[in-house]
Design a protein around this motif. Structure first.
Motif, PDB file in Angstrom:
ATOM      1  N   LYS A 433       0.908  -1.103  -0.208  1.00 48.97           N
ATOM      2  CA  LYS A 433       0.120  -0.174  -0.013  1.00 48.97           C
ATOM      3  C   LYS A 433       0.816   1.324   0.015  1.00 48.97           C
ATOM      4  CE  LYS A 433      -4.003  -1.751   2.441  1.00 48.97           C
ATOM      5  NZ  LYS A 433      -4.915  -1.916   3.724  1.00 48.97           N
ATOM      6  N   ASN A 434       1.943   1.330   0.593  1.00 46.91           N
ATOM      7  CA  ASN A 434       2.833   2.284   0.584  1.00 46.91           C
ATOM      8  C   ASN A 434       3.888   2.308  -0.669  1.00 46.91           C
ATOM      9  OD1 ASN A 434       1.874   3.108   3.332  1.00 46.91           O
ATOM     10  ND2 ASN A 434       3.215   1.906   4.482  1.00 46.91           N
ATOM     11  N   PRO A 446      -6.005 -16.100 -15.589  1.00 37.32           N
ATOM     12  CA  PRO A 446      -7.473 -15.991 -15.083  1.00 37.32           C
ATOM     13  C   PRO A 446      -7.348 -15.808 -13.553  1.00 37.32           C
ATOM     14  CG  PRO A 446      -7.021 -18.107 -15.403  1.00 37.32           C
ATOM     15  CD  PRO A 446      -5.798 -17.632 -15.987  1.00 37.32           C
ATOM     16  N   LEU A 447      -8.064 -14.794 -13.064  1.00 37.87           N
ATOM     17  CA  LEU A 447      -8.339 -14.682 -11.527  1.00 37.87           C
ATOM     18  C   LEU A 447      -8.989 -15.802 -10.815  1.00 37.87           C
ATOM     19  CD1 LEU A 447      -9.956 -11.065 -11.648  1.00 37.87           C
ATOM     20  CD2 LEU A 447      -7.772 -11.685 -11.089  1.00 37.87           C
ATOM     21  N   THR A 448      -8.521 -16.021  -9.740  1.00 37.79           N
ATOM     22  CA  THR A 448      -9.129 -17.104  -8.894  1.00 37.79           C
ATOM     23  C   THR A 448      -9.722 -16.329  -7.602  1.00 37.79           C
ATOM     24  OG1 THR A 448      -7.328 -18.519  -9.507  1.00 37.79           O
ATOM     25  CG2 THR A 448      -8.602 -19.096  -7.804  1.00 37.79           C
ATOM     26  N   ASP A 449     -11.142 -16.532  -7.513  1.00 39.60           N
ATOM     27  CA  ASP A 449     -11.745 -16.075  -6.290  1.00 39.60           C
ATOM     28  C   ASP A 449     -11.454 -14.458  -6.239  1.00 39.60           C
ATOM     29  OD1 ASP A 449     -13.084 -18.611  -5.738  1.00 39.60           O
ATOM     30  OD2 ASP A 449     -11.415 -18.914  -4.536  1.00 39.60           O
ATOM     31  N   GLY A 450     -11.488 -13.885  -7.514  1.00 36.67           N
ATOM     32  CA  GLY A 450     -11.101 -12.355  -7.236  1.00 36.67           C
ATOM     33  C   GLY A 450      -9.647 -11.945  -7.068  1.00 36.67           C
ATOM     34  N   ALA A 451      -8.739 -12.917  -7.050  1.00 28.19           N
ATOM     35  CA  ALA A 451      -7.422 -12.610  -6.750  1.00 28.19           C
ATOM     36  C   ALA A 451      -6.488 -13.709  -7.699  1.00 28.19           C
ATOM     37  CB  ALA A 451      -7.112 -12.782  -5.250  1.00 28.19           C
ATOM     38  N   ALA A 461      -5.478  -7.114  -3.486  1.00 27.83           N
ATOM     39  CA  ALA A 461      -6.349  -5.965  -3.549  1.00 27.83           C
ATOM     40  C   ALA A 461      -5.574  -4.843  -3.320  1.00 27.83           C
ATOM     41  CB  ALA A 461      -7.290  -5.957  -2.165  1.00 27.83           C
ATOM     42  N   ALA A 462      -4.448  -4.801  -2.464  1.00 27.85           N
ATOM     43  CA  ALA A 462      -3.668  -3.629  -2.337  1.00 27.85           C
ATOM     44  C   ALA A 462      -2.640  -3.298  -3.588  1.00 27.85           C
ATOM     45  CB  ALA A 462      -2.394  -3.941  -1.416  1.00 27.85           C
ATOM     46  N   ILE A 463      -2.312  -4.462  -4.194  1.00 30.25           N
ATOM     47  CA  ILE A 463      -1.635  -4.380  -5.762  1.00 30.25           C
ATOM     48  C   ILE A 463      -2.577  -3.604  -6.736  1.00 30.25           C
ATOM     49  CG2 ILE A 463      -0.828  -5.510  -7.623  1.00 30.25           C
ATOM     50  CD1 ILE A 463       0.064  -7.602  -5.769  1.00 30.25           C
ATOM     51  N   GLN A 464      -3.864  -3.974  -6.690  1.00 27.74           N
ATOM     52  CA  GLN A 464      -4.749  -3.428  -7.592  1.00 27.74           C
ATOM     53  C   GLN A 464      -5.012  -2.060  -7.274  1.00 27.74           C
ATOM     54  OE1 GLN A 464      -4.735  -5.618 -10.267  1.00 27.74           O
ATOM     55  NE2 GLN A 464      -6.830  -5.342 -10.483  1.00 27.74           N
ATOM     56  N   GLU A 465      -5.052  -1.575  -5.914  1.00 30.92           N
ATOM     57  CA  GLU A 465      -5.463  -0.212  -5.776  1.00 30.92           C
ATOM     58  C   GLU A 465      -4.103   0.708  -5.882  1.00 30.92           C
ATOM     59  OE1 GLU A 465      -6.808   2.189  -1.921  1.00 30.92           O
ATOM     60  OE2 GLU A 465      -7.042   0.042  -1.625  1.00 30.92           O
ATOM     61  N   HIS A 466      -2.942  -0.087  -5.451  1.00 29.33           N
ATOM     62  CA  HIS A 466      -1.823   1.029  -5.270  1.00 29.33           C
ATOM     63  C   HIS A 466      -0.749   0.833  -6.539  1.00 29.33           C
ATOM     64  CE1 HIS A 466      -2.880   2.628  -1.387  1.00 29.33           C
ATOM     65  NE2 HIS A 466      -3.526   1.228  -1.210  1.00 29.33           N
ATOM     66  N   TYR A 467      -0.937  -0.011  -7.370  1.00 30.08           N
ATOM     67  CA  TYR A 467      -0.304  -0.158  -8.643  1.00 30.08           C
ATOM     68  C   TYR A 467      -1.164  -0.104  -9.698  1.00 30.08           C
ATOM     69  CZ  TYR A 467       3.688  -1.233  -5.379  1.00 30.08           C
ATOM     70  OH  TYR A 467       4.595  -1.279  -4.380  1.00 30.08           O
ATOM     71  N   GLU A 468      -0.397  -0.039 -10.994  1.00 28.93           N
ATOM     72  CA  GLU A 468      -1.162  -0.001 -12.238  1.00 28.93           C
ATOM     73  C   GLU A 468      -0.163  -1.106 -13.229  1.00 28.93           C
ATOM     74  OE1 GLU A 468      -1.693   3.651 -13.827  1.00 28.93           O
ATOM     75  OE2 GLU A 468       0.299   4.406 -13.348  1.00 28.93           O
TER      76      GLU A 468
END
Length: 487
Positions: A433-434, A446-451, A461-468
């Motif tokens: 996140k930082n 493919p994603l597995t259970d959303g990850a 979730a942290a990678i998706q939010e803070h990285y592109e």
């Protein structure tokens, strides 16, 4: 005229067998050549082992008892394989092929050991050559034999341990050599504690039960003593890494699927072995007890293929035992069976080679598909090696080692530990996140259970939010820290 026709037929059938064995050997060496030349990771597990080898070469510990701080790495296996790779790495450098070189040499050693065991047991050179060549034609051996993984070295040590016990069954020095080789196998991969030791103990018991009991006790005490010393020297780290962290979830459906695939791929071989067991049932005095014990042990070890993260390597001992029994059987066929029956069984072996090579394409052709990504891999390597600051990766951990970087996190292993409550992921999630890591390399899939399967949901979730994602190269998504305004 009849004798001449029989001779021509038999010669033709043997020519077919040798031709198919040559095809299997040719494919083995072609695949091995491709794997050694591949400048790209071929398996997730290659990276951590290459990293451990480099650390050992630098005098750094690999069984760290404290996993509350970076690097979050796990050394799943005993130290002999990374030690062997470290010796090669000191002379040739730590590259994609460093660990593969050790595995290829070990695989060749496995085939030679099988030949030696069959020759020592039967005295039949033809049968021993067939057994060795047949082993190299198995798709699982072709695929796994050139990966930078521990299994082939452990298998080589174990097979030579069996050979030593058969070669010198009445010699204290011979059983001592066998003991040392089996210990080497066990401290290369801990699951090799069962099949080969069982084969040796059974072989010794058929001649001298007291010596067999002494051997079993000596082996058990040695394993406990060496393991105890390693645990003491690493403050419990060796036990945690090789036992606790290895206790992955067991899924029976995975085991069933793996054994179903193996049964289909090696069906002709299984039929031949079944034929031999019918013979042993009628003539128990001719049973090769050590080989039967080895097959039983290899099958029991193979049942652990249901562990999460397992692969075809869990069936290598089972395959080696099958090849061994076929070699012993072939020597009997040549002595005892009619020419018609012998020819039929030889044709079955020929069909086995061609059938398994066809069926095994789903594993053996992976190296060619991976090599097709090498042009993009060069670009990815330039990006990673030139980027300052820490980098996270999953499938591309070998790339970090090649670039001279440390692996800071093994995603699959620590995701399992986090799920099982054996590790607190909070620090890694906060660091993601930082923006602590300049790049995160994620397998494109493919994603597995959303990850992604190699990351916990919180990490992902942290990678998706803070990285592109900035690019996709060599089937790898490269994530970089998001700009402040886009978070």
């Amino acid at each position: 005229m009849k004798k001449k026709l029989v001779f021509i037929l038999q010669t033709t059938i043997w020519a077919i067998l040798w031709t198919t064995l040559a095809i299997g050997l040719g494919f083995f060496f072609l695949h091995t050549s491709q794997a050694l030349q591949a400048r790209i990771p071929l398996d997730y597990g290659e990276g951590p082992l290459l990293h451990q080898a480099r650390w050992l070469a630098e005098g750094r510990p690999i069984y760290r008892a404290d996993i509350s701080d970076y690097p979050f790495t796990i050394a799943n296996y005993p130290p002999l394989y990374p030690l062997a790779v470290s010796l090669v790495g000191r002379h040739l450098g730590f590259s994609y092929e460093t660990g593969r070189i050790v595995s290829v040499v070990a695989t060749l050693g496995c085939g030679l050991a099988l030949m030696g065991i069959v020759l020592q047991t039967t005295g039949d050179r033809i049968a021993s050559l067939v057994a060795g060549a047949l082993f190299f034609s198995f798709p699982y051996v072709i695929f796994w034999g050139s990966l930078g993984r521990v299994d082939m070295l452990a298998l080589a040590f174990s097979l030579w341990g069996i050979w030593a016990a058969i070669r010198w069954p009445h010699s204290l020095a011979g059983t001592g050599v066998s003991l040392l080789l089996l210990l080497a196998a066990i401290f290369t991969r801990q699951s090799y504690l069962l099949a080969a030791p069982l084969a040796v103990v059974v072989h010794l018991a058929t001649r001298n039960r007291r010596r067999a009991l002494s051997f079993a006790l000596a082996l058990g005490i040695s394993v406990l003593a060496i393991g105890g010393i390693l645990c003491w020297r690493t403050e419990g780290g060796f036990f945690f890494h090789t036992i606790v962290a290895n206790a992955n979830i067991y899924i029976p459906l995975l085991a069933l699927s793996a054994w179903l695939a193996a049964t289909i791929a090696y069906a002709p071989l299984i039929i031949v072995i079944f034929w031999e067991f019918l013979h042993y049932a009628r003539q128990p005095e001719k049973r090769p007890w050590f080989a039967i014990a080895y097959l039983v042990g290899g099958t029991l070890s193979g049942l652990t293929v249901g562990k999460v993260g397992s692969n075809v390597n869990y069936l290598l001992e089972w395959l080696a035992a099958m090849g061994l029994l076929v070699g012993i059987a072939l020597a009997r066929w040549r002595r005892e069976l009619s020419q018609v029956l012998c020819s039929l069984l030889l044709l079955t072996l020929s069909f086995q080679i061609l059938w398994s090579l066809h069926w095994g394409q789903f594993v053996t052709l992976q190296v060619w598909s991976r090599r097709a990504l090498e042009p993009e891999m060069q670009q990815l390597e330039e990006i990673v090696c030139s980027t300052p600051g820490p980098v996270l990766a999953e499938e591309m951990m070998s790339l970090l080692v090649v670039c001279g970087r440390d692996i800071l996190l093994q995603p699959f292993e620590f995701t399992r530990l986090a799920v099982e409550g054996k590790w607190n992921q909070t620090r890694v999630v906060e660091d993601i996140k930082n923006g602590k890591f300049r790049l995160v390399l994620v397998k494109d899939g493919p994603l597995t259970d959303g990850a992604r399967g190699g990351w916990t949901p919180e990490m992902w979730a942290a990678i998706q939010e803070h990285y592109e994602p900035v690019t996709v190269l060599a089937a790898t998504i490269v994530y970089a820290v998001r700009a402040e305004g886009t978070r």
